[in-house]
Design an enzyme around this catalytic site. Structure first.
Site, PDB file in Angstrom:
ATOM      1  N   LYS A 240     -35.057  -9.133  20.742  1.00 14.96           N
ATOM      2  CA  LYS A 240     -34.810  -9.692  19.411  1.00 14.96           C
ATOM      3  C   LYS A 240     -36.025  -9.699  18.500  1.00 14.96           C
ATOM      4  O   LYS A 240     -36.083 -10.458  17.546  1.00 14.96           O
ATOM      5  CB  LYS A 240     -34.238 -11.135  19.491  1.00 14.96           C
ATOM      6  CG  LYS A 240     -33.071 -11.342  20.429  1.00 14.96           C
ATOM      7  CD  LYS A 240     -32.030 -10.282  20.385  1.00 14.96           C
ATOM      8  CE  LYS A 240     -31.251 -10.178  19.084  1.00 14.96           C
ATOM      9  NZ  LYS A 240     -30.263  -9.049  19.167  1.00 14.96           N
TER      10      LYS A 240
ATOM     11  N   ARG B 242     -28.201  -9.650  12.088  1.00  7.28           N
ATOM     12  CA  ARG B 242     -26.945 -10.409  11.971  1.00  7.28           C
ATOM     13  C   ARG B 242     -27.049 -11.452  10.870  1.00  7.28           C
ATOM     14  O   ARG B 242     -28.142 -11.928  10.560  1.00  7.28           O
ATOM     15  CB  ARG B 242     -26.651 -11.161  13.285  1.00  7.28           C
ATOM     16  CG  ARG B 242     -26.212 -10.281  14.401  1.00  7.28           C
ATOM     17  CD  ARG B 242     -25.605 -11.123  15.529  1.00  7.28           C
ATOM     18  NE  ARG B 242     -25.039 -10.249  16.525  1.00  7.28           N
ATOM     19  CZ  ARG B 242     -25.680  -9.833  17.623  1.00  7.28           C
ATOM     20  NH1 ARG B 242     -26.896 -10.264  17.865  1.00  7.28           N
ATOM     21  NH2 ARG B 242     -25.099  -9.011  18.456  1.00  7.28           N
TER      22      ARG B 242
ATOM     23  N   TYR C 220     -26.383 -15.180  10.055  1.00  6.33           N
ATOM     24  CA  TYR C 220     -26.091 -16.490  10.652  1.00  6.33           C
ATOM     25  C   TYR C 220     -26.861 -17.563   9.884  1.00  6.33           C
ATOM     26  O   TYR C 220     -27.831 -17.253   9.189  1.00  6.33           O
ATOM     27  CB  TYR C 220     -26.405 -16.518  12.158  1.00  6.33           C
ATOM     28  CG  TYR C 220     -27.723 -15.902  12.581  1.00  6.33           C
ATOM     29  CD1 TYR C 220     -28.913 -16.602  12.454  1.00  6.33           C
ATOM     30  CD2 TYR C 220     -27.757 -14.622  13.127  1.00  6.33           C
ATOM     31  CE1 TYR C 220     -30.115 -16.029  12.870  1.00  6.33           C
ATOM     32  CE2 TYR C 220     -28.950 -14.042  13.536  1.00  6.33           C
ATOM     33  CZ  TYR C 220     -30.122 -14.746  13.398  1.00  6.33           C
ATOM     34  OH  TYR C 220     -31.309 -14.184  13.793  1.00  6.33           O
TER      35      TYR C 220
END
Ligand SMILES: Nc1ncnc2c1ncn2[C@@H]1O[C@H](COP(=O)(O)OS(=O)(=O)O)[C@@H](OP(=O)(O)O)[C@H]1O
Length: 356
Positions: A88, A309, A311
């Site tokens: 990540k 992403r 979020y």
């Protein structure tokens, strides 16, 4: 006993052994006993349990091996550098950018592996060298001779540094660091979107703050959120096996915001030629919100939805908790970077300020 695969398929070893046994048998009263191969192996490892875990070496490092090695096998099927993670931090973006370079090629995807080979860190290691070499292009493309492999869980693996150093001791190692709190949160989001039951059931704050009495699946998720962020400890393990000059530590925020500058630094570190002009080849895609490869006709090739992403931001109470959780690890990282003569990333300077 050797774990170096018998690449030459030579029969000298068994020949010598059989004749030695015949000789002992004919000249002494010793009664030699043996067992079928599998039972013999079991017996051997009962006697020498510490040898159960193999440590593969590069067959080409021994001239005798090299001389008798099959022509179809070459040491070109091993990586010249590894992108070790952690997860990540932008490792996939780095791979996309690296592969734009005409001299760089990566391991191929395999049927049993997802995106990553994950050889040095887990059970795949026991599948052996042929298995690993099978992931690298055959025959190696003469122009793309900078083979690499990216497995982001190598970074925090206990075994990976020792195993990698044994097989590819001259390899260069690239790692990317971002704020470990952000990394933990991104990993949690990753697990949620992969349907991990614990990530779906518990919110992030509960995951990172839970105590040792929590259910095992929650503790397992907590571990994978938190442990890779102990940056200094993991880096020290790599530095115990590789020279500091072989290790490049990239600031993930720089990679995200100024990828062309970082890619220039990487080209220099790897010594890869010709120099590739990333300033012209990369473009910021406002829709994606990230830098992407610029294709002909002005189109872009960006990473898919699973990278970058959407979020909600991390809750401030979780950030405060993680800031305190990582304080000592971050102090150690600052010392380590100082020792290596490397600048401190902005997030680390901010965290150190908080620690005062
Ligand atoms: N150019 C570009 N495009 C897309 N994403 C980018 C890019 N540069 C950095 N990032 C950040 O990379 C994060 C994913 O990291 P990894 O690729 O290392 O993840 S993985 O471990 O391989 O799953 C991903 O994390 P999330 O934002 O949490 O999805 C991104 O923030």
């Amino acid at each position: 006993m050797t774990h170096l695969s018998n690449y030459g398929n030579d029969r000298l070893g068994p020949y010598t052994f059989v004749h030695l046994a015949d000789f002992v048998h004919s000249c002494t009263n010793l009664r030699l006993q043996t067992l079928p191969p599998v039972q013999l192996a079991r017996k051997y490892f009962e006697l020498f349990p510490e040898q159960r875990d193999p440590l593969w070496q590069n067959p080409c490092d021994d001239k005798r091996h090299k001389d008798i090695w099959s022509r179809e096998k070459t040491c070109g099927h091993l990586p010249r550098f590894l992108v070790i993670g952690p997860q990540k931090t932008g490792t996939t973006a780095l791979c996309l950018f690296l592969l734009m370079h005409p001299s760089v090629a990566s391991s191929l995807p395999g049927p049993q592996t997802l995106e990553e080979v994950q050889f040095f860190n887990g059970n795949n290691y026991h599948k052996g060298l042929d298995w690993y070499m099978g992931f690298f292009p055959t025959p190696p493309n003469a122009s793309a001779d900078f083979l690499f492999e990216k497995s982001s869980s190598y970074f925090h693996s206990e075994d990976a540094p020792k195993r990698a150093a044994s097989l590819v001791p001259k390899a260069k190692i690239i790692t990317i660091l971002i704020d470990p709190s952000d990394r933990a949160y991104s990993w949690y989001q990753h697990q949620r979107s992969h349907g991990d039951p614990a990530a779906l059931r518990f919110d992030f704050h509960a995951v990172v703050t839970t105590g040792p009495e929590a259910p095992p699946e929650l503790l397992a998720l907590q571990r994978t959120c938190l442990v890779p962020g102990w940056y200094a400890a993991h880096l020290e393990r790599w530095l115990a096996h590789f020279a500091a000059s072989q290790l490049l530590i990239i600031d993930g925020q720089q990679l995200r915001s100024y990828p062309a500058t970082v890619m220039d630094e990487i080209q220099k570190f790897l010594g890869v030629t010709p120099h590739y002009n990333y300033s012209q080849a990369l473009t910021f895609d406002p829709q994606k919100g990230f830098w992407c490869q610029l294709l002909e006709g002005g189109k872009t090739r960006c990473l898919g939805k699973s990278k970058g992403r959407k979020y909600p931001p991390m809750a401030s109470e979780s950030r405060a908790f993680l800031s305190s959780y990582y304080r000592d690890h971050n102090v150690e990282l600052a010392k380590l970077l100082h020792r290596l003569g490397q600048p401190l990333p902005a997030w680390l300077r901010q965290e150190l300020q908080k620690a005062r």
